[in-house]
Design a protein around this motif. Structure first.
Motif, PDB file in Angstrom:
ATOM      1  N   GLN A  59      -3.907 -13.516  12.299  1.00 62.79           N
ATOM      2  CA  GLN A  59      -3.028 -12.517  11.670  1.00 62.79           C
ATOM      3  C   GLN A  59      -2.036 -11.990  12.708  1.00 62.79           C
ATOM      4  N   THR A  60      -1.196 -11.055  12.296  1.00 65.28           N
ATOM      5  CA  THR A  60      -0.169 -10.543  13.213  1.00 65.28           C
ATOM      6  C   THR A  60      -0.063  -9.031  13.097  1.00 65.28           C
ATOM      7  N   VAL A  61       0.449  -8.428  14.182  1.00 68.37           N
ATOM      8  CA  VAL A  61       0.864  -7.030  14.117  1.00 68.37           C
ATOM      9  C   VAL A  61       2.394  -7.094  14.061  1.00 68.37           C
ATOM     10  N   LEU A  83      -3.022   5.760   1.816  1.00 64.15           N
ATOM     11  CA  LEU A  83      -3.812   4.533   1.905  1.00 64.15           C
ATOM     12  C   LEU A  83      -2.934   3.453   2.518  1.00 64.15           C
ATOM     13  N   GLU A  84      -3.479   2.774   3.525  1.00 63.26           N
ATOM     14  CA  GLU A  84      -2.796   1.586   4.039  1.00 63.26           C
ATOM     15  C   GLU A  84      -3.603   0.362   3.613  1.00 63.26           C
ATOM     16  N   VAL A  85      -2.924  -0.693   3.170  1.00 66.91           N
ATOM     17  CA  VAL A  85      -3.599  -1.948   2.840  1.00 66.91           C
ATOM     18  C   VAL A  85      -3.196  -2.981   3.892  1.00 66.91           C
ATOM     19  N   GLY A  86      -4.184  -3.502   4.619  1.00 66.48           N
ATOM     20  CA  GLY A  86      -3.913  -4.460   5.699  1.00 66.48           C
ATOM     21  C   GLY A  86      -3.957  -3.768   7.054  1.00 66.48           C
ATOM     22  N   THR A  87      -5.177  -3.466   7.517  1.00 69.30           N
ATOM     23  CA  THR A  87      -5.340  -2.697   8.766  1.00 69.30           C
ATOM     24  C   THR A  87      -4.883  -3.470   9.994  1.00 69.30           C
ATOM     25  N   GLY A  88      -5.196  -4.768  10.014  1.00 71.51           N
ATOM     26  CA  GLY A  88      -4.834  -5.607  11.168  1.00 71.51           C
ATOM     27  C   GLY A  88      -5.360  -5.028  12.466  1.00 71.51           C
ATOM     28  N   SER A  89      -4.444  -4.630  13.341  1.00 70.62           N
ATOM     29  CA  SER A  89      -4.810  -4.087  14.656  1.00 70.62           C
ATOM     30  C   SER A  89      -5.174  -2.607  14.612  1.00 70.62           C
ATOM     31  N   GLY A  90      -4.775  -1.921  13.530  1.00 65.33           N
ATOM     32  CA  GLY A  90      -4.977  -0.468  13.450  1.00 65.33           C
ATOM     33  C   GLY A  90      -3.768   0.330  13.923  1.00 65.33           C
ATOM     34  N   TRP A  91      -2.744  -0.375  14.452  1.00 71.38           N
ATOM     35  CA  TRP A  91      -1.588   0.359  15.030  1.00 71.38           C
ATOM     36  C   TRP A  91      -0.862   1.210  13.987  1.00 71.38           C
ATOM     37  N   ASN A  92      -0.497   0.579  12.869  1.00 72.72           N
ATOM     38  CA  ASN A  92       0.249   1.338  11.853  1.00 72.72           C
ATOM     39  C   ASN A  92      -0.583   2.512  11.318  1.00 72.72           C
ATOM     40  N   ALA A  93      -1.890   2.294  11.180  1.00 73.35           N
ATOM     41  CA  ALA A  93      -2.760   3.382  10.693  1.00 73.35           C
ATOM     42  C   ALA A  93      -2.754   4.551  11.678  1.00 73.35           C
ATOM     43  N   ILE A 107      -7.544  -0.378   4.543  1.00 76.09           N
ATOM     44  CA  ILE A 107      -8.470  -1.443   4.118  1.00 76.09           C
ATOM     45  C   ILE A 107      -8.085  -2.770   4.752  1.00 76.09           C
ATOM     46  N   GLU A 108      -9.090  -3.486   5.200  1.00 76.03           N
ATOM     47  CA  GLU A 108      -8.885  -4.812   5.812  1.00 76.03           C
ATOM     48  C   GLU A 108      -9.908  -5.781   5.239  1.00 76.03           C
ATOM     49  N   ARG A 109      -9.437  -7.001   4.876  1.00 80.13           N
ATOM     50  CA  ARG A 109     -10.351  -7.959   4.242  1.00 80.13           C
ATOM     51  C   ARG A 109     -11.104  -8.824   5.254  1.00 80.13           C
ATOM     52  N   GLU A 112     -13.693  -9.453  11.152  1.00 82.78           N
ATOM     53  CA  GLU A 112     -13.371  -9.473  12.585  1.00 82.78           C
ATOM     54  C   GLU A 112     -12.270  -8.448  12.904  1.00 82.78           C
ATOM     55  N   LEU A 113     -11.342  -8.293  11.983  1.00 87.91           N
ATOM     56  CA  LEU A 113     -10.244  -7.344  12.217  1.00 87.91           C
ATOM     57  C   LEU A 113     -10.678  -5.903  11.962  1.00 87.91           C
ATOM     58  N   VAL A 114     -11.644  -5.720  11.078  1.00 87.96           N
ATOM     59  CA  VAL A 114     -12.196  -4.364  10.876  1.00 87.96           C
ATOM     60  C   VAL A 114     -12.734  -3.872  12.212  1.00 87.96           C
ATOM     61  N   GLY A 134     -12.746  -4.677   2.894  1.00 82.93           N
ATOM     62  CA  GLY A 134     -12.653  -4.995   1.466  1.00 82.93           C
ATOM     63  C   GLY A 134     -11.291  -5.507   1.066  1.00 82.93           C
ATOM     64  N   ASP A 135     -11.148  -5.686  -0.260  1.00 83.04           N
ATOM     65  CA  ASP A 135      -9.910  -6.211  -0.848  1.00 83.04           C
ATOM     66  C   ASP A 135      -9.002  -5.041  -1.240  1.00 83.04           C
ATOM     67  N   GLY A 136      -7.997  -4.803  -0.434  1.00 87.05           N
ATOM     68  CA  GLY A 136      -7.091  -3.678  -0.671  1.00 87.05           C
ATOM     69  C   GLY A 136      -6.127  -3.901  -1.822  1.00 87.05           C
ATOM     70  N   SER A 137      -6.067  -5.125  -2.373  1.00 83.30           N
ATOM     71  CA  SER A 137      -5.181  -5.328  -3.541  1.00 83.30           C
ATOM     72  C   SER A 137      -5.726  -4.552  -4.743  1.00 83.30           C
ATOM     73  N   VAL A 151       1.586  -1.072   2.077  1.00 87.90           N
ATOM     74  CA  VAL A 151       0.951  -2.392   2.114  1.00 87.90           C
ATOM     75  C   VAL A 151       1.659  -3.214   3.181  1.00 87.90           C
ATOM     76  N   THR A 152       0.879  -3.765   4.113  1.00 91.64           N
ATOM     77  CA  THR A 152       1.494  -4.488   5.225  1.00 91.64           C
ATOM     78  C   THR A 152       1.197  -5.992   5.130  1.00 91.64           C
ATOM     79  N   ALA A 153       1.094  -6.497   3.898  1.00 92.05           N
ATOM     80  CA  ALA A 153       0.964  -7.931   3.653  1.00 92.05           C
ATOM     81  C   ALA A 153       1.744  -8.214   2.368  1.00 92.05           C
ATOM     82  N   LEU A 209      -0.838 -11.153   1.186  1.00 90.15           N
ATOM     83  CA  LEU A 209      -1.898 -10.274   0.677  1.00 90.15           C
ATOM     84  C   LEU A 209      -2.819 -11.162  -0.152  1.00 90.15           C
ATOM     85  N   ILE A 210      -4.058 -11.317   0.311  1.00 91.66           N
ATOM     86  CA  ILE A 210      -4.985 -12.233  -0.364  1.00 91.66           C
ATOM     87  C   ILE A 210      -6.064 -11.421  -1.056  1.00 91.66           C
ATOM     88  N   GLY A 211      -6.177 -11.597  -2.381  1.00 90.89           N
ATOM     89  CA  GLY A 211      -7.196 -10.839  -3.087  1.00 90.89           C
ATOM     90  C   GLY A 211      -6.997 -10.916  -4.590  1.00 90.89           C
TER      91      GLY A 211
HETATM   92  N1  SAM Z   1      -0.791  -3.012   9.626  1.00 86.19           N
HETATM   93  C1  SAM Z   1      -1.284  -3.963  10.594  1.00 86.19           C
HETATM   94  C2  SAM Z   1      -1.170  -3.467  11.993  1.00 86.19           C
HETATM   95  O1  SAM Z   1      -0.682  -2.346  12.221  1.00 86.19           O
HETATM   96  O2  SAM Z   1      -1.616  -4.204  12.891  1.00 86.19           O
HETATM   97  C3  SAM Z   1      -0.662  -5.333  10.462  1.00 86.19           C
HETATM   98  C4  SAM Z   1      -1.108  -6.015   9.266  1.00 86.19           C
HETATM   99  S1  SAM Z   1      -0.983  -7.750   9.182  1.00 86.19           S
HETATM  100  C5  SAM Z   1       0.752  -8.007   9.076  1.00 86.19           C
HETATM  101  C6  SAM Z   1      -1.593  -7.919   7.519  1.00 86.19           C
HETATM  102  C7  SAM Z   1      -3.065  -7.676   7.372  1.00 86.19           C
HETATM  103  O3  SAM Z   1      -3.384  -7.625   5.983  1.00 86.19           O
HETATM  104  C8  SAM Z   1      -3.940  -8.764   7.969  1.00 86.19           C
HETATM  105  O4  SAM Z   1      -4.815  -8.210   8.892  1.00 86.19           O
HETATM  106  C9  SAM Z   1      -4.672  -9.344   6.764  1.00 86.19           C
HETATM  107  O5  SAM Z   1      -5.987  -9.779   7.053  1.00 86.19           O
HETATM  108  C10 SAM Z   1      -4.679  -8.150   5.815  1.00 86.19           C
HETATM  109  N2  SAM Z   1      -4.887  -8.445   4.402  1.00 86.19           N
HETATM  110  C11 SAM Z   1      -4.398  -9.470   3.659  1.00 86.19           C
HETATM  111  N3  SAM Z   1      -4.818  -9.353   2.383  1.00 86.19           N
HETATM  112  C12 SAM Z   1      -5.574  -8.228   2.310  1.00 86.19           C
HETATM  113  C13 SAM Z   1      -6.284  -7.564   1.260  1.00 86.19           C
HETATM  114  N4  SAM Z   1      -6.305  -8.016   0.005  1.00 86.19           N
HETATM  115  N5  SAM Z   1      -6.947  -6.427   1.561  1.00 86.19           N
HETATM  116  C14 SAM Z   1      -6.949  -5.938   2.824  1.00 86.19           C
HETATM  117  N6  SAM Z   1      -6.314  -6.523   3.857  1.00 86.19           N
HETATM  118  C15 SAM Z   1      -5.623  -7.654   3.595  1.00 86.19           C
END
Ligand code: SAM
Length: 217
Positions: A59-61, A83-93, A107-109, A112-114, A134-137, A151-153, A209-211
């Motif tokens: 994944q990417t930040v 609510l943020e969907v897609g925690t990734g690194s936690g930076w945006n949160a 929420i992060e699916r 390993e990234l959680v 979990g599934d943030g969708s 939502v960051t995906a 965004l996968i879910g």
């Molecule tokens: N906001 C993050 C940060 O500050 O590092 C960057 C997020 S990265 C671009 C997108 C993230 O969304 C990935 O970590 C990916 O696993 C997660 N993601 C994709 N589909 C998701 C879903 N349905 N629910 C939660 N997280 C999801």
């Protein structure tokens, strides 16, 4: 870290000069939580650059300007329920938490990234971010309704549950478009029950965004 800090401050100054960071709040958050605190050691020297950086699990930040644009569109205020969907690194949160100064749910699916995000947030001293696996969708009903959902995906369409979990007057920021890195960044405002106003900010590139209400795996 001195160099990383110097370079980071220069990035923030440039974002401000270019009008991408427009508010004092976003500038303060960027200075308090530099991106180098949320990437692995080998990427720290690139943290000030305007490009996404790898994080675990493929994944990417996002790039600094992209994160700033989304935060400015969100117009976050102290006390907002976010609510943020897609925690990734936690930076945006962490940045969101600095702006709202209250609990933030993200929420992060990918498990390993959680863990990665929790470690980063703890090391950075962020206490009010709750990383939920979990599934943030589907949103996160226990803490709804939200003032803002970010939502960051990239989604194929605006997920209905996210609109349902917004307060009236609330705002959803979400990339919507194709699976392979080309989406419109939408600002969706909930104007009433079942009613939204949608505008596009422009083209962006996010991982999918996968879910259930996103792309299928
Ligand atoms: N906001 C993050 C940060 O500050 O590092 C960057 C997020 S990265 C671009 C997108 C993230 O969304 C990935 O970590 C990916 O696993 C997660 N993601 C994709 N589909 C998701 C879903 N349905 N629910 C939660 N997280 C999801």
């Amino acid at each position: 870290m001195e160099d990383a800090d110097f370079l980071w401050r220069r990035t923030v100054e440039r974002l401000r000069r270019e009008g991408i960071i427009r508010s004092e709040g976003v500038e303060r958050a960027f200075l308090r939580y530099p991106r180098y605190l949320f990437v692995q050691e080998r990427y720290k020297k690139y943290a000030h650059l305007e490009e996404p950086l790898p994080i675990p699990a493929g994944q990417t930040v996002s790039a600094p300007h992209m994160v700033a644009i989304m935060l400015e569109l969100a117009e976050l205020e102290e006390g907002m329920n976010v609510l943020e969907v897609g925690t990734g690194s936690g930076w945006n949160a962490a940045l969101i938490a600095e702006l709202v100064k209250t609990d933030v749910y993200t929420i992060e699916r990918i498990p390993e990234l959680v863990e990665f995000a929790r470690e980063n947030l703890e090391r950075a001293g962020v206490k009010n971010v709750h990383v939920i696996p979990g599934d943030g969708s589907r949103g996160f009903p226990p803490k709804a309704p939200y003032d803002r959902i970010i939502v960051t995906a990239g989604a194929p369409k605006v997920p209905e549950p996210l609109v349902e979990q917004l307060k009236t007057g609330g705002r959803l920021i979400i990339p919507v478009g194709s699976y392979h890195f080309w989406q419109d960044l939408y600002v969706v405002e909930k104007t009433g029950e079942g009613k939204v106003r949608k505008r596009s900010w422009g083209g962006v590139a996010f991982v999918p965004l996968i879910g259930e209400h996103g792309w299928k795996e």
